[in-house]
Design an enzyme around this catalytic site. Structure first.
Site, mmCIF file in Angstrom:
data_model
loop_
_atom_site.group_PDB
_atom_site.id
_atom_site.type_symbol
_atom_site.label_atom_id
_atom_site.label_comp_id
_atom_site.label_asym_id
_atom_site.label_seq_id
_atom_site.Cartn_x
_atom_site.Cartn_y
_atom_site.Cartn_z
ATOM 1 N N ASP A 3 48.481 32.898 51.077
ATOM 2 C CA ASP A 3 47.894 32.298 52.274
ATOM 3 C C ASP A 3 48.939 31.459 53.004
ATOM 4 O OD1 ASP A 3 46.115 31.413 54.173
ATOM 5 O OD2 ASP A 3 44.858 30.281 52.806
ATOM 6 N N TYR A 35 41.381 29.822 44.843
ATOM 7 C CA TYR A 35 40.169 30.028 45.623
ATOM 8 C C TYR A 35 39.071 30.637 44.754
ATOM 9 C CZ TYR A 35 43.303 29.379 49.655
ATOM 10 O OH TYR A 35 44.200 28.883 50.560
#
Length: 331
Positions: A224, A124
């Site tokens: 995540d 990310y």
């Protein structure tokens, strides 16, 4: 304390008001600062978050956040990634703990673990190239990022069982050799016991033997995925809270997304948002009040005042009202 209240999109507009109603029942000296961010704002004015919004967020001590709808439009700037980076909230803390009276897909309730996810780099990183026939995302793993997330995990571990599990994929991703090595170094220097597991093996083991784990530390994408998957152990994505912690700011949000398929129906489970608010109270030092919120959640489940995902027939607002009333009656 100043708290930015961001409902966001979809069911965020339902679960955050329920959480705020429970917060208000505690009658604490907290200034609430409402702020509109997300896809709804982007549709109206072409930007999901701007510099003025960031200034408001930075003027607050922390953020209570709902959910964001993120479209596939390449011009859309991710709200969550922007906030995490601008406020440098590098530690994503996601407790995976059963609630009394509820069981998940495994039927187990003998686990209590925390997934500590690096929050600002990895896959990310936002360093991307998009072309007609190929797209690139750069995976960034730095010594600094690895050290501080490892220290966050070790700090948590010292208040628990003094052990961490480092999750990685260093047999394939060479950037993970740095992450693994740094986490081992930090754990050894902190006097915390450690072991490591490959992420694919960890996914299986978490679902099969969650009781074996206490504090799990890993990179951004792996954290995540593992934490969302682990919500099945608890019973619903609507039950899992999270905190994003930095050296100065903090940000609290349910793990679930904006769930547009059920938005506006009044059936979204507010428990994850309410438990996220409980984590916010703990961060502020309101331990007694946080315990009251947890007892209100347990009371709601015991009385079967729950939303349909837990087998109940109550609305989102009904659940919030019951918990708020329970707190007022027990202050």
């Amino acid at each position: 304390m100043r708290v930015a209240i961001v409902e966001g999109d979809g069911i965020g507009k339902e679960v955050i008001p329920a959480a705020v109603e429970v917060l208000d029942a505690l009658d604490l000296p907290i200034e609430k600062v409402p702020l509109e961010l997300g896809y709804g704002k982007w549709e109206k004015c072409g930007v999901a978050i701007d510099e003025k919004d960031l200034e408001i967020l930075k003027s607050c001590d922390c953020v209570l956040f709902g959910a964001i709808t993120t479209p596939t439009d390449p011009n859309y700037k991710s709200v969550l990634l922007t906030i995490r980076k601008e406020l440098d909230m590098y530690a994503n803390i996601r407790p995976i703990k059963p609630l009394p009276g509820l069981v998940g897909v495994t039927g187990k309730n003998d686990f209590d673990l925390v997934i500590v996810r690096e929050n600002t780099e990895g896959m990310y990183s936002s360093i991307e190239e998009i072309h007609d026939d190929v797209a690139y995302t750069k995976r960034v793993v730095s010594r600094k990022g690895s050290e501080r997330i490892a220290r966050s995990a070790c700090k948590l571990a010292k208040d628990r069982k003094n052990e961490i599990t480092i999750v990685h994929k260093s047999n394939v991703l060479k950037s993970d050799t740095l992450f693994l090595g740094v986490c081992r170094e930090v754990a050894a220097s902190e006097g915390v016991e450690y072991r490591d597991m490959l992420v694919d093996a960890m996914a299986y083991s978490l679902m099969s033997y969650p009781e074996r784990y206490d504090v799990v530390v890993t990179t951004n994408l792996f954290g995540d995925i593992l934490s969302d998957m682990s919500a099945a152990l608890v019973g619903s994505l609507g039950l899992v809270p999270s905190a994003n912690i930095g050296d100065k700011y903090a940000f609290f949000e349910p793990v679930h997304g904006s769930a547009p398929d059920i938005a506006g129906k009044g059936i979204a489970n507010p428990i994850a948002a309410i438990l996220s608010m409980k984590m916010m109270l703990e961060w502020m030092g309101y331990e007694r009040e946080a315990a009251l919120v947890e007892s209100a959640v347990e009371f709601s489940i015991k009385e079967n005042i729950t939303t349909p995902d837990l087998g109940g027939s109550s609305s989102t607002s009904d659940v919030g009202k019951l918990m708020a009333d329970h707190i007022r009656n027990n202050l």
